[in-house]
Design a protein around this motif. Structure first.
Motif, short mmCIF file in Angstrom:
data_model
loop_
_atom_site.label_atom_id
_atom_site.label_comp_id
_atom_site.label_asym_id
_atom_site.label_seq_id
_atom_site.Cartn_x
_atom_site.Cartn_y
_atom_site.Cartn_z
N HIS A 131 0.68 -1.05 0.68
CA HIS A 131 0.30 -0.48 0.06
C HIS A 131 0.98 1.41 -0.06
O HIS A 131 0.35 2.05 0.19
CB HIS A 131 -0.98 0.27 1.16
CG HIS A 131 -1.74 -1.04 1.48
ND1 HIS A 131 -3.40 -1.59 0.41
CD2 HIS A 131 -1.76 -2.02 1.88
CE1 HIS A 131 -4.01 -2.28 0.96
NE2 HIS A 131 -2.95 -3.31 1.47
N ARG A 132 1.78 0.77 0.10
CA ARG A 132 3.22 2.59 0.46
C ARG A 132 2.57 3.05 1.31
O ARG A 132 2.69 4.46 1.25
CB ARG A 132 3.00 2.78 -1.22
CG ARG A 132 3.72 2.48 -2.32
CD ARG A 132 3.29 3.04 -3.82
NE ARG A 132 5.41 2.28 -4.51
CZ ARG A 132 3.90 1.49 -4.89
NH1 ARG A 132 3.06 0.77 -4.96
NH2 ARG A 132 4.95 0.14 -6.34
N THR A 133 2.34 2.97 1.78
CA THR A 133 2.20 3.05 3.20
C THR A 133 2.64 2.42 4.94
O THR A 133 2.45 1.43 4.77
CB THR A 133 0.71 2.82 3.65
OG1 THR A 133 -0.66 3.72 2.75
CG2 THR A 133 -0.49 4.05 5.12
N ALA A 134 3.66 3.31 5.25
CA ALA A 134 3.81 2.94 6.51
C ALA A 134 3.20 2.86 7.80
O ALA A 134 1.78 2.77 7.32
CB ALA A 134 5.01 4.18 7.23
N PRO A 135 3.31 2.08 9.06
CA PRO A 135 2.63 1.35 9.68
C PRO A 135 2.19 2.73 10.55
O PRO A 135 3.20 4.01 10.63
CB PRO A 135 3.13 0.91 10.57
CG PRO A 135 4.36 0.15 9.81
CD PRO A 135 4.79 1.40 8.87
N GLN A 136 1.02 2.92 10.82
CA GLN A 136 0.87 4.16 11.90
C GLN A 136 1.39 4.28 12.80
O GLN A 136 1.73 3.05 13.65
CB GLN A 136 -1.00 4.55 12.30
CG GLN A 136 -2.11 4.09 10.73
CD GLN A 136 -3.45 3.56 11.69
OE1 GLN A 136 -3.49 2.65 12.10
NE2 GLN A 136 -4.27 5.34 11.80
N CYS A 137 2.01 5.56 13.17
CA CYS A 137 3.08 6.39 14.00
C CYS A 137 2.22 6.23 15.79
O CYS A 137 1.33 7.46 15.53
CB CYS A 137 3.70 6.63 14.10
SG CYS A 137 5.30 7.03 14.97
N THR A 138 2.48 5.87 16.99
CA THR A 138 2.07 6.30 18.33
C THR A 138 2.55 7.13 18.24
O THR A 138 2.40 8.58 19.10
CB THR A 138 1.42 5.41 18.78
OG1 THR A 138 0.49 3.62 17.97
CG2 THR A 138 0.69 5.64 20.27
N PRO A 139 4.09 7.35 18.74
CA PRO A 139 4.66 8.20 19.37
C PRO A 139 5.12 9.58 18.17
O PRO A 139 4.85 9.13 17.69
CB PRO A 139 6.24 7.49 19.27
CG PRO A 139 6.57 6.46 19.14
CD PRO A 139 4.68 5.98 18.25
N LEU A 140 4.41 10.68 18.61
CA LEU A 140 5.04 12.31 18.34
C LEU A 140 5.71 12.19 17.26
O LEU A 140 6.93 11.58 17.98
CB LEU A 140 4.67 12.49 18.98
CG LEU A 140 3.46 12.74 20.15
CD1 LEU A 140 3.02 14.76 20.62
CD2 LEU A 140 1.87 12.47 18.63
#
Length: 365
Positions: A131-140
């Motif tokens: 999907h050319r989408t990195a995993p969602q990131c929780t740390p800011l």
């Protein structure tokens, strides 16, 4: 303020806008030269906004039912997420935050896979490469250097790729944000930093986060342009991001876009937003609703009738129903997975900790 090469860095005094809050064409002076997206693109944005909002509401309900561990709603700021995604090419990469689930659904990722991480699973849920989408990131802001590194590597390899990093206003106070902007500007990495300024970092208002005239002004110190855009105007967001991506793709370097928007719901289900903002403030932003705005514009232009609106609403309901049906019940996690992927070969200390945990669990049984 301009660079030695004549590039204007300063954002406009007011956020760029193509459609006002009633869906009418804004004066040309408000658009800053942005080109209105074509009718097909605007209709696609309308569909994505309606589906995205229904998905968002369904995810919120799943939290209340205990089927989802947590869900950070993006109700009210969907135009920023949808518009940014629609402006990218399929070959570009997206680096999202935990609040960008609607962006992922717009990207074409299975809604069930989107919510996997928010169910408490350590897996991403979807294939980032596919999907050319990195995993969602929780740390800011930690995804910002990732986006820069990826974009810089793609440029060195001669690839025609732009990376877009979603950020919140709170992320602009993090060191990772500043390191990412500095590196990207120095090496002219093809990155679009897209800051969704929803006015609060959890409960901290923007005025307590920065003394800068706007978040877009932060770009100037790094030698890159800063752009402010009405984040509830999906047309302006599409145009601004498309323009920025084209510039980055052609070697013009990175750019920072600040989308002025608002989070209508609480930060997460664990937050009580009434403790730090007033009903009057929320009502004022509700009057700028992004879905109502594009709906009014399309109806006024004769591009949207009841039949098409009903069809899109029915599609949104099917997405919500499918999500309810396919989202699996939570399965008990395997404690051994805590140690499975820390090192390729477990260290003596790691084996010792795993043995201690197994012994404790055995005593409980």
């Amino acid at each position: 303020m301009t660079t030695r090469s004549g590039i204007d860095l300063l954002p406009t005094s007011r956020p760029l806008q193509l459609l006002d809050k009633r869906g009418r064409r804004a004066p040309k002076t408000r658009g800053g030269g942005l080109a209105m997206p074509d009718d097909e693109t605007l209709l696609a944005a309308y569909r994505a906004l309606v589906v995205g909002r229904r998905f968002d509401r369904q995810a919120t309900n799943l939290v209340k039912q205990g089927r989802l561990a947590v869900y950070p709603s993006s109700h009210g700021q969907e135009a920023s997420e949808v518009g940014a995604v629609l402006a990218l090419r399929p070959t570009d990469w997206l680096f999202p935050t935990y609040r960008d689930s609607v962006a992922l659904v717009t990207r074409g990722i299975d809604p069930v896979e989107v919510l996997t991480l928010l169910r408490g699973d350590w897996h991403s849920g979807y294939d980032p490469v596919a999907h050319r989408t990195a995993p969602q990131c929780t740390p800011l802001a930690t995804q910002a250097p990732h986006a820069v590194g990826f974009a810089h590597a793609a440029r060195l390899k001669g690839e025609d790729t732009v990376a877009l990093a979603f950020l919140g206003d709170g992320a602009t106070s993090e060191g990772d944000f500043h390191e990412a902007l500095n590196f990207a500007a120095v090496f002219r990495a093809p990155v679009v930093f897209f800051v969704q300024n929803n006015q609060y970092a959890i409960s901290v208002p923007l005025a307590r986060q920065t003394a800068a005239p706007s978040l877009a002004h932060k770009a100037v110190g790094y030698g890159m342009p800063g752009v402010g855009v009405d984040g509830n105007d999906v047309a302006a967001v599409i145009a601004a991001v498309a323009q920025a991506a084209d510039r980055a793709r052609s070697g013009g370097g990175p750019i920072l876009i600040e989308a002025h928007t608002y989070r209508m719901e609480a930060h997460t289900n664990a937050d009580d937003a009434t403790r730090y903002r007033t009903d009057e403030e929320v009502a004022a932003w509700r009057d700028r609703d992004p879905v109502d705005r594009i709906t009014a514009h399309l109806r006024g232009a004769g591009l949207l009738d009841d039949a098409r609106a009903d069809a899109v609403a029915a599609e949104a309901e099917r997405v919500a129903a499918d999500l309810r049906e396919r989202l699996p019940e939570q399965t008990p996690p395997d404690p051994a997975e805590l140690f499975a992927h820390v090192y390729s070969s477990p260290t003596p200390q790691l084996r010792e900790q795993a043995d201690l945990l197994r012994a404790e669990l055995a005593e409980e049984d």
